[in-house]
Scaffold this active site. Structure first.
Site, PDB file in Angstrom:
ATOM      1  N   TYR A 129      40.980  46.478  86.977  1.00 56.89           N
ATOM      2  CA  TYR A 129      41.249  45.130  86.918  1.00 56.89           C
ATOM      3  C   TYR A 129      40.387  44.030  87.344  1.00 56.89           C
ATOM      4  O   TYR A 129      41.356  44.050  88.784  1.00 56.89           O
ATOM      5  CB  TYR A 129      42.868  45.005  86.116  1.00 56.89           C
ATOM      6  CG  TYR A 129      43.346  44.000  86.492  1.00 56.89           C
ATOM      7  CD1 TYR A 129      43.024  42.880  85.219  1.00 56.89           C
ATOM      8  CD2 TYR A 129      43.886  43.087  87.510  1.00 56.89           C
ATOM      9  CE1 TYR A 129      42.579  41.847  85.099  1.00 56.89           C
ATOM     10  CE2 TYR A 129      44.613  41.153  86.865  1.00 56.89           C
ATOM     11  CZ  TYR A 129      43.927  40.984  86.340  1.00 56.89           C
ATOM     12  OH  TYR A 129      44.566  39.761  85.507  1.00 56.89           O
ATOM     13  N   GLY A 176      48.471  23.808  43.163  1.00 54.96           N
ATOM     14  CA  GLY A 176      49.364  24.709  42.519  1.00 54.96           C
ATOM     15  C   GLY A 176      49.803  25.934  43.521  1.00 54.96           C
ATOM     16  O   GLY A 176      50.457  26.151  45.070  1.00 54.96           O
ATOM     17  N   ARG A 235      50.976  34.029  42.105  1.00 54.91           N
ATOM     18  CA  ARG A 235      50.656  35.513  42.493  1.00 54.91           C
ATOM     19  C   ARG A 235      50.337  36.015  43.480  1.00 54.91           C
ATOM     20  O   ARG A 235      49.935  37.049  43.734  1.00 54.91           O
ATOM     21  CB  ARG A 235      49.872  35.664  41.499  1.00 54.91           C
ATOM     22  CG  ARG A 235      49.750  35.483  39.683  1.00 54.91           C
ATOM     23  CD  ARG A 235      48.471  35.668  38.328  1.00 54.91           C
ATOM     24  NE  ARG A 235      47.936  34.803  38.706  1.00 54.91           N
ATOM     25  CZ  ARG A 235      47.088  34.076  38.377  1.00 54.91           C
ATOM     26  NH1 ARG A 235      46.082  34.777  37.424  1.00 54.91           N
ATOM     27  NH2 ARG A 235      46.609  32.466  37.921  1.00 54.91           N
ATOM     28  N   ALA A 285      38.340  54.368 100.621  1.00 53.57           N
ATOM     29  CA  ALA A 285      39.497  54.615  99.400  1.00 53.57           C
ATOM     30  C   ALA A 285      41.139  54.659  98.940  1.00 53.57           C
ATOM     31  O   ALA A 285      41.351  55.098 100.462  1.00 53.57           O
ATOM     32  CB  ALA A 285      39.132  56.075  98.757  1.00 53.57           C
ATOM     33  N   LYS A 313      49.208  29.096  48.934  1.00 51.50           N
ATOM     34  CA  LYS A 313      47.899  29.692  48.576  1.00 51.50           C
ATOM     35  C   LYS A 313      46.328  29.185  49.207  1.00 51.50           C
ATOM     36  O   LYS A 313      45.674  29.790  50.212  1.00 51.50           O
ATOM     37  CB  LYS A 313      47.409  29.426  46.774  1.00 51.50           C
ATOM     38  CG  LYS A 313      46.086  30.332  47.085  1.00 51.50           C
ATOM     39  CD  LYS A 313      45.646  31.193  45.350  1.00 51.50           C
ATOM     40  CE  LYS A 313      45.452  29.733  44.284  1.00 51.50           C
ATOM     41  NZ  LYS A 313      45.586  30.167  42.818  1.00 51.50           N
ATOM     42  N   LEU A 325      41.667  19.084  43.955  1.00 54.38           N
ATOM     43  CA  LEU A 325      43.155  19.900  43.514  1.00 54.38           C
ATOM     44  C   LEU A 325      43.590  21.427  44.779  1.00 54.38           C
ATOM     45  O   LEU A 325      43.438  22.285  44.682  1.00 54.38           O
ATOM     46  CB  LEU A 325      42.855  20.831  42.285  1.00 54.38           C
ATOM     47  CG  LEU A 325      42.927  19.030  41.816  1.00 54.38           C
ATOM     48  CD1 LEU A 325      42.972  19.438  39.577  1.00 54.38           C
ATOM     49  CD2 LEU A 325      42.791  18.341  41.610  1.00 54.38           C
ATOM     50  N   ALA A 326      44.856  21.195  45.118  1.00 56.21           N
ATOM     51  CA  ALA A 326      45.162  22.083  45.649  1.00 56.21           C
ATOM     52  C   ALA A 326      46.900  22.203  45.672  1.00 56.21           C
ATOM     53  O   ALA A 326      47.582  22.959  46.198  1.00 56.21           O
ATOM     54  CB  ALA A 326      45.260  21.842  47.290  1.00 56.21           C
ATOM     55  N   ASN A 386      46.596  39.732  91.472  1.00 63.98           N
ATOM     56  CA  ASN A 386      46.475  38.467  91.612  1.00 63.98           C
ATOM     57  C   ASN A 386      47.966  37.714  91.139  1.00 63.98           C
ATOM     58  O   ASN A 386      47.800  36.774  91.059  1.00 63.98           O
ATOM     59  CB  ASN A 386      44.975  38.076  90.643  1.00 63.98           C
ATOM     60  CG  ASN A 386      46.270  38.827  89.078  1.00 63.98           C
ATOM     61  OD1 ASN A 386      46.834  39.657  89.195  1.00 63.98           O
ATOM     62  ND2 ASN A 386      45.390  37.997  87.786  1.00 63.98           N
ATOM     63  N   LYS A 439      38.970  40.009  83.628  1.00 65.77           N
ATOM     64  CA  LYS A 439      39.915  37.974  83.521  1.00 65.77           C
ATOM     65  C   LYS A 439      39.255  36.857  84.650  1.00 65.77           C
ATOM     66  O   LYS A 439      39.373  37.689  85.853  1.00 65.77           O
ATOM     67  CB  LYS A 439      41.144  38.426  83.550  1.00 65.77           C
ATOM     68  CG  LYS A 439      41.915  36.560  82.852  1.00 65.77           C
ATOM     69  CD  LYS A 439      43.429  36.854  84.022  1.00 65.77           C
ATOM     70  CE  LYS A 439      43.045  35.947  84.310  1.00 65.77           C
ATOM     71  NZ  LYS A 439      44.427  35.204  84.962  1.00 65.77           N
TER      72      LYS A 439
HETATM   73  C1  UD1 Z   1      41.576  25.917  35.030  1.00 66.96           C
HETATM   74  C2  UD1 Z   1      40.805  25.683  33.571  1.00 66.96           C
HETATM   75  C3  UD1 Z   1      39.714  26.767  32.824  1.00 66.96           C
HETATM   76  C4  UD1 Z   1      38.556  27.025  33.821  1.00 66.96           C
HETATM   77  C5  UD1 Z   1      39.581  27.707  34.985  1.00 66.96           C
HETATM   78  C6  UD1 Z   1      38.650  28.173  35.918  1.00 66.96           C
HETATM   79  C7  UD1 Z   1      42.190  23.666  33.402  1.00 66.96           C
HETATM   80  C8  UD1 Z   1      43.253  23.431  31.765  1.00 66.96           C
HETATM   81  N1  UD1 Z   1      42.338  24.692  32.491  1.00 66.96           N
HETATM   82  O1  UD1 Z   1      42.731  27.078  34.419  1.00 66.96           O
HETATM   83  O2  UD1 Z   1      39.392  25.857  32.120  1.00 66.96           O
HETATM   84  O3  UD1 Z   1      38.027  28.085  32.841  1.00 66.96           O
HETATM   85  O4  UD1 Z   1      40.232  26.926  35.650  1.00 66.96           O
HETATM   86  O5  UD1 Z   1      39.771  28.773  37.106  1.00 66.96           O
HETATM   87  O6  UD1 Z   1      41.769  22.769  33.403  1.00 66.96           O
HETATM   88  N2  UD1 Z   1      45.909  22.048  40.077  1.00 66.96           N
HETATM   89  C9  UD1 Z   1      46.469  21.108  40.701  1.00 66.96           C
HETATM   90  N3  UD1 Z   1      48.563  20.423  40.033  1.00 66.96           N
HETATM   91  C10 UD1 Z   1      48.362  21.432  38.452  1.00 66.96           C
HETATM   92  C11 UD1 Z   1      48.010  22.309  37.944  1.00 66.96           C
HETATM   93  C12 UD1 Z   1      46.501  22.477  38.377  1.00 66.96           C
HETATM   94  O7  UD1 Z   1      46.739  20.583  42.034  1.00 66.96           O
HETATM   95  O8  UD1 Z   1      49.175  20.412  38.055  1.00 66.96           O
HETATM   96  C13 UD1 Z   1      45.621  23.053  40.432  1.00 66.96           C
HETATM   97  C14 UD1 Z   1      45.267  24.263  41.372  1.00 66.96           C
HETATM   98  O9  UD1 Z   1      46.175  24.524  42.193  1.00 66.96           O
HETATM   99  C15 UD1 Z   1      44.420  25.463  40.966  1.00 66.96           C
HETATM  100  C16 UD1 Z   1      43.346  24.776  39.699  1.00 66.96           C
HETATM  101  O10 UD1 Z   1      44.554  23.154  39.973  1.00 66.96           O
HETATM  102  O11 UD1 Z   1      43.776  25.336  42.033  1.00 66.96           O
HETATM  103  C17 UD1 Z   1      44.033  25.032  38.343  1.00 66.96           C
HETATM  104  O12 UD1 Z   1      45.031  25.710  37.982  1.00 66.96           O
HETATM  105  P1  UD1 Z   1      45.095  26.746  37.399  1.00 66.96           P
HETATM  106  O13 UD1 Z   1      46.434  26.158  36.319  1.00 66.96           O
HETATM  107  O14 UD1 Z   1      44.800  27.923  37.918  1.00 66.96           O
HETATM  108  O15 UD1 Z   1      44.334  26.239  35.609  1.00 66.96           O
HETATM  109  P2  UD1 Z   1      43.428  26.986  35.086  1.00 66.96           P
HETATM  110  O16 UD1 Z   1      44.276  28.269  34.294  1.00 66.96           O
HETATM  111  O17 UD1 Z   1      42.968  28.908  36.238  1.00 66.96           O
END
Ligand code: UD1
Ligand code: CA
Length: 456
Positions: free
Chosen positions: A364, A11, A15, A421, A22, A8-9, A384, A349
């Site tokens: 150099y 988000g 922050r 020199a 991120k 999952l990537a 050079n 170099k």
């Molecule tokens: C999630 C878990 C929580 C756990 C925590 C650990 C759930 C509902 N909760 O919470 O139980 O303790 O991780 O860090 O799963 N992401 C997506 N698509 C989305 C939402 C999220 O790809 O629609 C990815 C985000 O990029 C992130 C990860 O999933 O890498 C976790 O999402 P985040 O919203 O940070 O979950 P937490 O609230 O931290």
């Protein structure tokens, strides 16, 4: 069942307060997602599915390569929704492992334990016990100690908030089972998101075994939400690197002041002083001593080499017994043979320095061959570059170049020659010949300097 990994990537990483997604922020010089991809690849999966957000092009550019395919999650509707985007790409017989691109330090051993749980038919979770469970989903267990569900902090009761066994988010299960559960989850929660964690209660209802692996430490499962987290994880990673080097026989003067951003091999009894940064592929022989404040990138350093303080060495090969620094810069394409001395404020170099050559002060040397036992005096410059092209300087064995000379390339100085020199050398110098180009010294006897009162 063959393994497929979903990362999952998607988000936004608000922050981080960054224009960069991120997961492209770097840890030890490498994007977060690449750490996770590397760990995933080592598990030999059939495929890796990366769930990317709207800025997927940038993520796709680093995540590309064998095995990896990206799936775009246009709207971030929750972790459960994210996994659902990738599941159709996985074979129905697959065993799916869910990882997070912002949890970079999880180890292969830990993940293998999670996968083993799922291989036995269970929904397999990775949990961790922490002192401060704030922000995490809490693991709910029944009176028999069996896992009953996961509740997110914002949906939890006061009692549940006191639970300090928490969800790392990482889990594994059969693709078919996951798909069935995810089809049934809703978004009736505080964030109106589809929570992946809701599959736990559904598995329990279905009578599926739930297996929990406890992570061996918190660092492994820490996620990056802010730049503060990134700094904490960077140090955790660097401490690991320092520990690994020490256990292989390297002295690290201060493990908190070493940075490894790549792959390092080291022989026995090497010593690394404070503020050493090793990048890319760095190979150290036996008994190599690296002084304080050195940056070494993609280089090979032979046995007994001493690098004194404040040098930068990049794409170079340095043979045994060489001494470099302090304050030297060794640039790409430099090959230094045994027992060479390179001293302070020297830049080299794309040059070859043969055995026993010395360049000790303020020089150099670029696009040059320096012969065996040749001495380059203080302040010598190889010119050079003519403004359009680079040219080579060839210097034979046992040559002596006096201080403050310019060697205007292309030029060849044959074996045994001496350059006086202060000379500017534009023509080739034959062997065992003295070349001097400076004006002769003349004397004016009794010379009086001008003085303020106008009298001479
Ligand atoms: C999630 C878990 C929580 C756990 C925590 C650990 C759930 C509902 N909760 O919470 O139980 O303790 O991780 O860090 O799963 N992401 C997506 N698509 C989305 C939402 C999220 O790809 O629609 C990815 C985000 O990029 C992130 C990860 O999933 O890498 C976790 O999402 P985040 O919203 O940070 O979950 P937490 O609230 O931290
Ligand atoms: Ca998170």
């Amino acid at each position: 069942m063959s393994l497929e990994v979903i990362i999952l990537a998607a988000g936004k990483g608000k922050r981080m307060r960054s224009g960069l997604p991120k997961v492209l922020h770097t840890l030890a010089g490498k994007p977060l997602i690449n750490h996770v991809l590397e760990t995933a690849r080592a598990l030999a999966p059939r495929a890796i599915h990366v769930v990317c957000g709207p800025d997927h092009q940038a993520v796709q550019a680093v995540a590309g390569g064998d095995l990896v395919q990206c799936v775009v999650q246009a709207e971030q509707l929750g972790t459960g929704h994210a996994v659902l985007q990738a599941l159709p790409q996985a074979g129905p017989e697959a065993l799916v492992l869910v990882l997070y691109a912002d949890v970079p330090l999880v180890s292969g051993d830990t993940l293998r334990a999670v996968i083993d749980g799922a291989a036995q038919g269970a929904l397999s979770l990775l949990t961790v016990v922490v002192d401060d469970p704030g922000g995490y989903g809490r693991i709910l267990r029944d009176a028999q100690g069996r896992i009953a569900g996961i509740v997110e902090e914002r949906d939890a009761s006061d009692d549940q908030r006191n639970i300090n066994e928490v969800n790392t988010g990482i889990l594994a299960a059969s693709a078919r089972a996951l798909e069935g559960w995810l089809a049934r989850i809703g978004d009736d929660n505080d964030q109106n998101e589809f929570y992946l964690t809701d599959v736990v209660a559904l598995a329990r209802q279905d009578g599926t075994a739930i297996h929990a692996t406890a992570a061996p430490g918190k660092e492994e499962v820490l996620g990056v939400n802010s730049r503060q987290d990134l700094a904490i994880l960077e140090r955790a990673y660097q401490r690991r690197m320092a520990q690994a080097l020490m256990s292989r026989g390297v002295t690290v003067i201060d493990p908190n002041r070493l940075d490894v951003r790549g792959r390092i091999t080291a022989g026995r009894d090497c010593a690394l002083d404070v503020n050493v940064v090793l990048e890319g592929n760095v190979e150290l022989g036996d008994r190599v001593t690296i002084g304080p404040n050195n940056v070494i990138r993609d280089s090979t350093i032979g046995d007994d080499v001493v690098v004194l303080a404040n040098c930068v060495i990049e794409q170079a090969s340095i043979a045994a017994g060489v001494r470099i620094g302090p304050f030297a810069r060794i640039r790409p394409g430099t090959r230094v043979q045994q027992q060479v001395h390179i001293g302070n404020f020297v830049e080299i170099k794309n040059s070859e320095l043969r055995t026993g050559a010395k360049v000790n002060h303020l020089s150099y040397v670029g696009d040059t061959t320096v012969g065996r036992n040749t001495n380059i005096g203080a302040g010598v410059i190889t010119c050079n570059y003519d403004g359009a092209h680079k040219h080579r300087t060839e210097i034979g064995d046992d040559v002596f170049i006096g201080s403050n000379c310019q060697l205007v390339a292309p030029v060849t100085i044959d074996q045994g020659a001496t350059i006086g020199a202060g000379s500017t050398i534009t023509n080739d110098v034959p062997e065992r010949t003295l070349a001097v180009t400076r004006a002769r010294q003349r004397h004016v006897a009794g010379w009086r300097r001008p003085s303020k009162d106008g009298k001479r």
